[in-house]
Design an enzyme around this catalytic site. Structure first.
Site, PDB file in Angstrom:
ATOM      1  N   GLU A  25      41.429  44.772  56.467  1.00  0.00           N
ATOM      2  CA  GLU A  25      40.853  43.457  56.775  1.00  0.00           C
ATOM      3  C   GLU A  25      40.706  43.225  58.268  1.00  0.00           C
ATOM      4  O   GLU A  25      39.718  42.651  58.731  1.00  0.00           O
ATOM      5  CB  GLU A  25      41.713  42.345  56.162  1.00  0.00           C
ATOM      6  CG  GLU A  25      41.707  42.298  54.627  1.00  0.00           C
ATOM      7  CD  GLU A  25      42.680  43.284  54.000  1.00  0.00           C
ATOM      8  OE1 GLU A  25      43.473  43.900  54.743  1.00  0.00           O
ATOM      9  OE2 GLU A  25      42.638  43.449  52.758  1.00  0.00           O
TER      10      GLU A  25
ATOM     11  N   HIS B  26      48.577  34.122  46.960  1.00  0.00           N
ATOM     12  CA  HIS B  26      47.145  34.070  46.618  1.00  0.00           C
ATOM     13  C   HIS B  26      46.630  32.633  46.482  1.00  0.00           C
ATOM     14  O   HIS B  26      45.553  32.429  45.947  1.00  0.00           O
ATOM     15  CB  HIS B  26      46.878  34.791  45.289  1.00  0.00           C
ATOM     16  CG  HIS B  26      46.855  36.288  45.400  1.00  0.00           C
ATOM     17  ND1 HIS B  26      47.907  37.017  45.898  1.00  0.00           N
ATOM     18  CD2 HIS B  26      45.895  37.199  45.093  1.00  0.00           C
ATOM     19  CE1 HIS B  26      47.595  38.317  45.870  1.00  0.00           C
ATOM     20  NE2 HIS B  26      46.384  38.442  45.389  1.00  0.00           N
TER      21      HIS B  26
END
Lengths: 323, 323
Positions: free
Chosen positions: B58, B128
């Site tokens: 990322e 999450h």
């Protein structure tokens, strides 16, 4: 003059050497605030690599970045004005020493976050090549950066997508005060090889040696090859940062510093010139820097009312902080 | 009239902008197979060069997007998981956001960070379920949180065309919203412009993202007792302060419902700015996640730390009682 001209290489290392020495004087006089990370001793790397590049190729530098920006062709007067925070600076006084950038000559910026620039350059080179430009890139970083995950991720992306980026590790033996042997497990080249990237170790004190290694890599990359790594062994002649001139940090033995300084890229390259030629270059460099210092000191300081100008390319004006 | 889902609105915006502008491309994890279902069909339409699946890197691919933007492209980076934004906060803030100012206006970084499914997805637990839009508003990155399919379409189009970095949060709680939409009316929605979803006289409820739908439901339930105006800022930075001031100046009361943690969340900024501008009839109130909330797994616990309709109803009623 051709790119292999020893005079050209000498002029470039000499310019950076004297630029840094003049900048340190300006730090001492208080004209440059915040100090600098001198590139003294490492000049041969930026000069050798940039001599292998074309004007439209891209580079990124580091917090110790004056050499990279100058070697790629930025105007020393505007560079010095940037260090002084003047409106005529490369970044209009908004970047300073650690963020000097000149997109006009392909410098996407000195970048003060260790290990960050490699992935930025990989994206930029990938994008330009997608457009059909046969450019390559070179990203400079120190031995400290080889332990940053971001840089290792960039190795992977560049190798995976065969983006022609030359990863140039300036191994000066220390990440600030941390010696390489205390920080790097395995080897620097081994990291590149793990991603299927060719890696070479070169003598970073000899500009010509660096140029030859970089040229060979750039030729392969421009012909369609993937990224490569060069580990240029070098030695930082001066402090990590000029704050060390005031605060003595005890991490390098005087004998080690003397040994390191004995292999001087300016002397190595200067020794390849006839005395008269060398003297002529030295005089020319001094004249350039005299003019640069005069230009920078005479340049206006930015208006505080525009402190957040350029924050948004859109022109959005941020709310100010007063009551 | 055809029904358009929020998710399909995002897909449509991507497809329209990719067709309109060759420089737009997508990158992210699992986007070729469209794991988040937002990029469905785009690989077939635009090919692998413009729908770029990335390794799990990322930090590097976020910087890669910055580099591609510096080189003239308009990347859209998809993050499947909102908590990944913590991992790339450095790359977005320190590089993409800072480059225009630090270079003195030499460059722009037009990158869109698309976060489909932000906030709680119920049962996805601590790592999450974050909703970190207030962090981006705090650092001054353009931050969009559309609530409806038409706004999702229009704001994503505007984000891609915008010249500065933009983070677009598509809340999980809004992704399945459907609305009757005349496709011919789909258009860019201006950045920095809020929207009154329901006009009212007694209190202005500012609701962010999916909470707009909760606010509208509460307003309807309370219709007999209180006339509630529902203001959807749509853009959290730069915020539509004039639009909100106009609303609160009429109603004289303010309640904010915001899926941020309480301390330093956008609700605090909204209340502060309103009380700087408007003399209210009652102290303002806010409904938020608790201080420092980490969403627990068990569904009842997950719900317990998210702003709910009962809390909003109570806040409105207390505000009316206060004056």
């Amino acid at each position: 003059m051709t790119p292999t001209d020893p005079v050209r290489l000498y002029r470039a290392v000499r310019l950076i050497r004297r630029f840094e020495e003049r900048a340190i004087e300006l730090v001492r006089s208080g004209a440059i605030v915040g100090g600098i990370h001198p590139y003294l001793g490492q000049e041969g790397i930026a000069v050798g690599v940039c001599a292998a590049l074309r004007a439209d190729d891209l580079v990124t530098g580091t917090h110790r970045g004056h050499g990279h920006v100058l070697a790629k062709g930025a105007d020393p007067a505007r560079m010095l004005a940037e260090l002084l925070g003047r409106v005529t600076g490369l970044n209009r006084g908004r970047g300073g020493s650690m963020h000097a950038a000149d997109l006009g000559v392909g410098v996407l910026g000195a970048n003060a976050i260790v290990g960050a620039a490699g992935s930025i350059l990989t994206g930029a080179v990938w994008a330009r090549r997608r457009r059909g430009d046969d450019i390559v890139g070179a990203t400079f970083f120190g031995d400290g950066a080889v332990n940053e995950g971001m840089l290792l991720e960039a190795f992977n992306l560049a190798a995976l997508w065969r983006v022609p980026v030359l990863f140039v590790c300036e191994n000066n033996g220390y990440a600030t005060t941390m010696p390489v042997e205390g920080a790097v497990a395995g080897t620097i080249g081994g990291r590149a090889e793990a991603f299927g990237m060719p890696a070479a170790v070169v003598d970073g004190q000899d500009p010509e040696t660096v140029r030859l290694a970089a040229s060979a890599a750039v030729d392969r990359m421009r012909a369609g090859g993937g990224p490569e790594l060069i580990e240029a062994r070098t030695y930082r002649f001066d402090a990590h940062h000029t704050f060390e001139h005031a605060v003595r940090l005890d991490y390098r033995a005087p004998e080690e510093v003397a040994r390191g300084r004995s292999r001087d890229p300016v002397e190595i390259q200067g020794g390849r010139l006839a005395d008269a030629d060398r003297a002529a270059v030295d005089a020319e460099v001094e004249a350039t820097l005299d003019a640069a210092v005069e230009f920078a000191l005479a340049s206006p300081e930015p208006d505080p009312a525009g402190a957040l100008e350029y924050l948004y390319a859109s022109g959005l004006v941020a709310r100010m902080g007063g009551g | 009239m055809p029904r358009l889902s929020y998710r399909k609105a995002l897909t449509r915006a991507l497809a329209d902008e990719m067709a309109r502008d060759e420089s737009v491309f997508l990158l992210g994890e699992d986007i070729r197979v469209a794991a988040s279902n937002v990029t469905a069909g785009l690989l077939k339409k635009f090919g692998p060069e413009r729908v770029l699946d990335t390794p799990l890197s990322e930090q590097a691919f976020t910087n890669f997007a910055t580099g591609a933007a510096l080189a003239g492209l308009r990347p859209v980076v998809e993050f499947q998981i909102p908590s990944l934004l913590f991992l790339v906060f450095e790359q977005i803030v320190n590089h993409a956001h800072k480059f225009p100012l630090m270079t003195g206006g030499q460059c722009a970084v037009p990158v869109t960070y698309l976060v489909p499914g932000s906030g709680s997805r119920t049962g996805w637990a601590g790592q999450h379920s974050d909703h970190p839009y207030s962090l981006f508003a705090h650092v001054g990155v353009t931050t969009l949180v559309p609530a409806t399919p038409a706004d999702a379409y229009g704001l994503l189009v505007s984000a891609i065309r915008h010249v500065d970095p933009v983070v677009l949060f598509a809340p999980a709680g809004a992704m399945d919203v459907r609305a009757d939409v005349d496709f011919a009316t789909l258009a860019p929605v201006p950045i920095g412009k809020g929207r009154v979803h329901r006009a009212g006289d007694d209190v202005t409820v500012v609701a962010v993202g999916h909470l707009v739908h909760d606010a509208l439901a509460v307003a309807e339930e309370l219709a007999g007792q209180v006339s509630v105006e529902v203001f959807d800022p749509r853009t959290l930075y730069p915020f539509d302060w004039d639009g909100l001031t106009e609303s609160v100046a009429r109603t004289g009361r303010l309640v904010v419902v915001d899926d941020s943690n309480r301390s330093c969340g956008i609700a605090g900024e909204i209340m502060a700015t309103v009380v700087e501008r408007v003399r209210l009839l009652a102290p303002p109130r806010r409904v938020t996640r608790p201080d420092g909330a980490v969403l627990p797994f068990a569904p009842a616990l997950d719900r317990a730390v998210q702003p709910g309709r009962e809390q909003l109803t109570a806040a409105i009623q207390l505000t009316m009682k206060d004056g």
